[in-house]
Design a protein around this motif. Structure first.
Motif, PDB file in Angstrom:
ATOM      1  N   ILE A   6       0.869  -1.168   0.000  1.00 49.26           N
ATOM      2  CA  ILE A   6       0.000   0.000   0.000  1.00 49.26           C
ATOM      3  C   ILE A   6       0.907   1.220   0.000  1.00 49.26           C
ATOM      4  CG2 ILE A   6      -1.811   1.232   1.230  1.00 49.26           C
ATOM      5  CD1 ILE A   6      -2.696  -1.512   0.138  1.00 49.26           C
ATOM      6  N   SER A   8       1.302   5.685  -0.635  1.00 51.41           N
ATOM      7  CA  SER A   8       0.622   6.964  -0.554  1.00 51.41           C
ATOM      8  C   SER A   8      -0.024   7.255  -1.890  1.00 51.41           C
ATOM      9  CB  SER A   8       1.611   8.065  -0.211  1.00 51.41           C
ATOM     10  OG  SER A   8       1.019   9.335  -0.387  1.00 51.41           O
ATOM     11  N   ALA A   9      -1.209   7.820  -1.882  1.00 52.09           N
ATOM     12  CA  ALA A   9      -1.917   8.123  -3.116  1.00 52.09           C
ATOM     13  C   ALA A   9      -1.470   9.426  -3.742  1.00 52.09           C
ATOM     14  CB  ALA A   9      -3.427   8.184  -2.844  1.00 52.09           C
ATOM     15  N   GLU A  10      -0.538  10.132  -3.095  1.00 52.50           N
ATOM     16  CA  GLU A  10      -0.083  11.405  -3.637  1.00 52.50           C
ATOM     17  C   GLU A  10       0.730  11.175  -4.902  1.00 52.50           C
ATOM     18  OE1 GLU A  10       1.942  13.747  -0.740  1.00 52.50           O
ATOM     19  OE2 GLU A  10       0.401  13.399   0.756  1.00 52.50           O
ATOM     20  N   SER A  11       0.511  12.037  -5.885  1.00 56.08           N
ATOM     21  CA  SER A  11       1.244  11.950  -7.145  1.00 56.08           C
ATOM     22  C   SER A  11       2.649  12.485  -6.975  1.00 56.08           C
ATOM     23  CB  SER A  11       0.531  12.766  -8.227  1.00 56.08           C
ATOM     24  OG  SER A  11      -0.737  12.244  -8.468  1.00 56.08           O
ATOM     25  N   LEU A  68      -7.994  -0.573   1.973  1.00 57.20           N
ATOM     26  CA  LEU A  68      -7.365   0.744   1.892  1.00 57.20           C
ATOM     27  C   LEU A  68      -7.813   1.664   3.013  1.00 57.20           C
ATOM     28  CD1 LEU A  68      -7.628   1.573  -1.926  1.00 57.20           C
ATOM     29  CD2 LEU A  68      -5.563   0.961  -0.654  1.00 57.20           C
ATOM     30  N   GLU A  72      -4.314   5.926   1.128  1.00 59.68           N
ATOM     31  CA  GLU A  72      -3.546   4.802   0.618  1.00 59.68           C
ATOM     32  C   GLU A  72      -4.010   4.416  -0.780  1.00 59.68           C
ATOM     33  OE1 GLU A  72      -2.329   2.409   4.666  1.00 59.68           O
ATOM     34  OE2 GLU A  72      -4.095   1.727   3.568  1.00 59.68           O
ATOM     35  N   ALA A  73      -3.143   3.683  -1.492  1.00 62.71           N
ATOM     36  CA  ALA A  73      -3.455   3.274  -2.858  1.00 62.71           C
ATOM     37  C   ALA A  73      -2.724   1.981  -3.202  1.00 62.71           C
ATOM     38  CB  ALA A  73      -3.016   4.363  -3.835  1.00 62.71           C
ATOM     39  N   GLN A 112      -3.945   3.181 -10.757  1.00 58.12           N
ATOM     40  CA  GLN A 112      -3.751   3.404  -9.322  1.00 58.12           C
ATOM     41  C   GLN A 112      -5.120   3.674  -8.720  1.00 58.12           C
ATOM     42  OE1 GLN A 112      -0.435   5.620  -7.471  1.00 58.12           O
ATOM     43  NE2 GLN A 112      -2.047   6.989  -6.742  1.00 58.12           N
ATOM     44  N   SER A 114      -7.139   4.427  -5.225  1.00 54.38           N
ATOM     45  CA  SER A 114      -6.846   4.966  -3.893  1.00 54.38           C
ATOM     46  C   SER A 114      -8.134   5.252  -3.134  1.00 54.38           C
ATOM     47  CB  SER A 114      -6.037   6.268  -4.026  1.00 54.38           C
ATOM     48  OG  SER A 114      -6.759   7.226  -4.768  1.00 54.38           O
ATOM     49  N   ARG A 115      -7.968   5.324  -1.821  1.00 53.73           N
ATOM     50  CA  ARG A 115      -9.082   5.779  -0.976  1.00 53.73           C
ATOM     51  C   ARG A 115      -8.781   7.262  -0.693  1.00 53.73           C
ATOM     52  NH1 ARG A 115     -13.221   3.564   0.890  1.00 53.73           N
ATOM     53  NH2 ARG A 115     -12.344   1.464   0.823  1.00 53.73           N
TER      54      ARG A 115
END
Length: 121
Positions: A6, A8-11, A68, A72-73, A112, A114-115
């Motif tokens: 899992i 981080s969903a940050e780009s 998630l 998270e992603a 990707q 993500s939540r």
């Protein structure tokens, strides 16, 4: 069942993308390949469902989404566009699931999932 990495969903930042790296902040793994070629390659840790029967695919994907936490992603790898899955997730969990295509065929789709931060499971 295999535990998914899992993330981080940050780009990645623009600077990280311009540096040709994966966006992790230090490996610079661009490897001289065009970003489009890199995106098509299945990465270790992807939830690769291509070898599973369709019924098993959905079970695994929904379990991964349910696990998630906000922010998270994971990356889903499939052999076709999983757009119907996106519609189902949006209908069942409106505004809670992020969806970003990393590769869009013709042989490999990587998404990707993500939540969204600020939403609870």
């Amino acid at each position: 069942m295999t535990t998914l990495p899992i993330v981080s969903a940050e780009s990645p930042t623009t600077a990280e993308k311009d540096a040709g790296g994966c966006g992790c902040g230090g490996c610079g793994c661009g490897g001289g390949q065009a970003p489009e070629t890199q995106a098509q390659q299945v990465q270790p840790g992807d939830l690769d469902v291509r070898s599973l029967a369709p019924a098993q695919r959905h079970e695994r994907i929904f379990a991964a989404v349910a696990a998630l936490e906000p922010g998270e992603a994971f990356v889903l790898t499939n052999d076709h566009d999983p757009k119907p899955l996106r519609y189902q997730l949006d209908a069942e969990q409106p505004g809670q699931i992020g969806w970003e295509y990393l590769a869009e065929g013709p042989e490999v789709w990587r998404v990707q999932i993500s939540r969204v931060a600020g939403h609870c499971c």
